[in-house]
Design an enzyme around this catalytic site. Structure first.
Site, PDB file in Angstrom:
ATOM      1  N   LYS A 162       0.822  -1.255   0.137  1.00 34.25           N
ATOM      2  CA  LYS A 162      -0.054  -0.061  -0.005  1.00 34.25           C
ATOM      3  C   LYS A 162       0.734   1.140  -0.045  1.00 34.25           C
ATOM      4  O   LYS A 162       1.623   1.345   0.780  1.00 34.25           O
ATOM      5  CB  LYS A 162      -0.995  -0.042   1.281  1.00 34.25           C
ATOM      6  CG  LYS A 162      -2.074  -1.208   1.305  1.00 34.25           C
ATOM      7  CD  LYS A 162      -3.019  -0.817   0.175  1.00 34.25           C
ATOM      8  CE  LYS A 162      -4.202  -1.971   0.271  1.00 34.25           C
ATOM      9  NZ  LYS A 162      -5.084  -1.653  -0.730  1.00 34.25           N
ATOM     10  N   ASP A 191      -0.460  -0.986  -4.606  1.00 35.49           N
ATOM     11  CA  ASP A 191      -1.869  -0.395  -4.475  1.00 35.49           C
ATOM     12  C   ASP A 191      -1.483   0.899  -4.063  1.00 35.49           C
ATOM     13  O   ASP A 191      -1.517   1.218  -2.746  1.00 35.49           O
ATOM     14  CB  ASP A 191      -2.756  -0.956  -3.751  1.00 35.49           C
ATOM     15  CG  ASP A 191      -4.253  -0.950  -3.987  1.00 35.49           C
ATOM     16  OD1 ASP A 191      -4.688   0.238  -4.552  1.00 35.49           O
ATOM     17  OD2 ASP A 191      -4.980  -1.281  -3.260  1.00 35.49           O
ATOM     18  N   GLU A 219      -1.981  -0.758  -8.801  1.00 37.89           N
ATOM     19  CA  GLU A 219      -3.500  -0.606  -8.854  1.00 37.89           C
ATOM     20  C   GLU A 219      -3.887   0.785  -8.587  1.00 37.89           C
ATOM     21  O   GLU A 219      -3.429   1.509  -7.733  1.00 37.89           O
ATOM     22  CB  GLU A 219      -3.779  -1.697  -7.584  1.00 37.89           C
ATOM     23  CG  GLU A 219      -5.226  -2.033  -7.702  1.00 37.89           C
ATOM     24  CD  GLU A 219      -5.495  -3.340  -6.581  1.00 37.89           C
ATOM     25  OE1 GLU A 219      -4.745  -4.225  -6.259  1.00 37.89           O
ATOM     26  OE2 GLU A 219      -6.515  -2.919  -5.860  1.00 37.89           O
ATOM     27  N   ASP A 244      -9.208  -0.569  -9.920  1.00 39.24           N
ATOM     28  CA  ASP A 244     -10.016  -1.177  -8.622  1.00 39.24           C
ATOM     29  C   ASP A 244     -11.447  -0.095  -8.280  1.00 39.24           C
ATOM     30  O   ASP A 244     -12.295  -0.435  -9.115  1.00 39.24           O
ATOM     31  CB  ASP A 244      -8.954  -1.116  -7.518  1.00 39.24           C
ATOM     32  CG  ASP A 244      -9.789  -1.847  -6.316  1.00 39.24           C
ATOM     33  OD1 ASP A 244     -11.008  -2.271  -6.475  1.00 39.24           O
ATOM     34  OD2 ASP A 244      -9.135  -1.917  -5.324  1.00 39.24           O
ATOM     35  N   LYS A 268     -14.168  -7.104  -6.894  1.00 36.29           N
ATOM     36  CA  LYS A 268     -14.609  -7.408  -5.548  1.00 36.29           C
ATOM     37  C   LYS A 268     -16.328  -7.455  -5.461  1.00 36.29           C
ATOM     38  O   LYS A 268     -17.024  -6.790  -6.323  1.00 36.29           O
ATOM     39  CB  LYS A 268     -14.286  -6.305  -4.703  1.00 36.29           C
ATOM     40  CG  LYS A 268     -12.655  -6.060  -4.687  1.00 36.29           C
ATOM     41  CD  LYS A 268     -12.343  -5.015  -3.612  1.00 36.29           C
ATOM     42  CE  LYS A 268     -10.854  -4.908  -3.783  1.00 36.29           C
ATOM     43  NZ  LYS A 268     -10.302  -3.485  -3.329  1.00 36.29           N
TER      44      LYS A 268
HETATM   45 MG    MG Z   1      -7.046  -1.822  -4.137  1.00 28.57          MG
END
Ligand code: MG
Length: 367
Positions: A162, A191, A219, A244, A268
């Protein structure tokens, strides 16, 4: 196979350590659980976490949608006509994708139980095990390097790092530190959770390429709504870019695919509203030569089991981000997907394979 009652519970499970991204810090996995009971004695399990900064869904809004809008639709319906049920759920209200996902996975659990197949086989059965990545939360570079070493020692060979919080120069230091800590063999995906400006993203990804950091993919570098900016980044760098937060619905996927705004899509269930719509996104992407990842929010093993069944079922779903249950201090279910290190396998029992979900405070009404 008539739906007789819908039971709703709330759960809160503490995390081992805070989960930190550019958008939020999470200390507890909070979600709404749904149990759909049918007249032949079966139970379908579902779950929706509150991820308000991404989906707009809170525990209260999820509960309200399920109790007041979806339950009256469900009661008395035959699960065998599940397309009718899912269509009615999706078009009964806009948004509320997490609440829709909870109902959707419980319906898929029931119909695949009825068919006597594990859900991944009901949906396609392409593979029967997966390997998940593991997330390195955004912190100071040194701390992230130490975390990364711990995760690799625990057997994870794909790290999802992240970034996007603070300045871009520090993000470069973070990635550099992690790469030097874990060596060349470990796969690193990044991400940014919308944390970069377009030019910052292009600059930093090119720098990572020049430094030979060997990043598998980046991402959601820019704002979810900035599809043009996402395309500019995708066009300007060699590293694959994954959408995403820019892709919730099939309509948004169509926009990204049509414009070639990303190289990959992260699906997701909590964004798509469940397996029904997630399959449409995956099939559209597959036709366009765009591979998908399936990931999760901070979810327990109920919702992740459903997402993992979908991911295993489909050829075009080639990457898996299912570490969320491993971040939790307690496990609340019996059955479902099993973890041995990074490897995830499925029980042979029909449906999701979940036999019990023990914890959770009962709320709402049982009809
Ligand atoms: Mg993500």
């Amino acid at each position: 196979m008539i739906i007789r009652s819908v039971e709703v519970r709330r759960q809160s499970i503490p995390l081992h350590q805070p989960f930190k991204t550019a958008l939020r810090t999470v200390t507890h996995a909070e979600s709404i659980l749904i149990f759909i009971h049918t007249d032949d004695g079966r139970v379908g399990f579902g779950e929706a976490p509150a991820t308000i900064v991404i989906t707009g869904d809170s525990l209260d809004s999820i509960q309200s949608a399920i109790v007041h809008t979806f339950t009256p639709i469900l009661i008395g319906k035959s699960v065998l006509a599940y397309e009718q049920i899912l269509h009615a759920i999706h078009y009964s209200m806009i948004n509320s994708s997490s609440a829709k996902a909870a109902v959707d996975m419980a319906i898929y659990d029931l119909i695949s139980q009825h068919c006597g197949l594990p859900l991944y086989q009901f949906l396609g059965g392409y593979r029967d095990q997966l390997e998940t990545d593991y997330t390195v939360s955004v912190n100071a570079p040194k701390e992230m390097g130490e975390d990364a070493i711990r995760y690799v020692k625990a057997g994870f060979n794909v790290l999802k790092v992240k970034v996007g919080k603070g300045n871009v120069a520090e993000d470069l230091l973070r990635i550099k530190e992690i790469r030097s800590c874990v060596g060349a063999e470990v796969k690193i995906r990044i991400d940014a959770n919308q944390g970069w400006q377009v030019k910052e993203a292009i600059h930093s990804i090119r720098r990572m390429e020049d430094m030979g950091l060997n990043i598998e993919l980046v991402e959601q570098p820019v704002k979810a709504s900035d599809i043009e900016g996402l395309k500019m980044v995708t066009d300007a760098v060699e590293t694959p870019i994954m959408a995403d937060e820019s892709v919730f619905s099939p309509a948004q996927a169509f926009e990204v695919l049509k414009r070639r705004a990303a190289d990959l899509i992260n699906i997701k269930l909590m964004k798509a509203g469940g397996i029904y719509k997630a399959q449409i996104i995956n099939h559209m992407a597959e036709e366009c030569g765009v591979e998908c990842m399936v990931g999760s929010m901070i979810e327990s093993r109920i919702a992740v089991t459903a997402a993992a069944h979908l991911a295993a079922a489909k050829k075009n779903i080639t990457r898996y981000d299912f570490d969320a249950p491993l971040l939790l201090r307690n496990d609340i279910i019996e059955g479902g997907v099993r973890y041995v290190g990074r490897v995830m396998t499925f029980p042979a029992t029909p449906g999701l394979g979940i036999t019990n979900a023990a914890i959770g405070e009962k709320v709402g009404i049982e009809l």
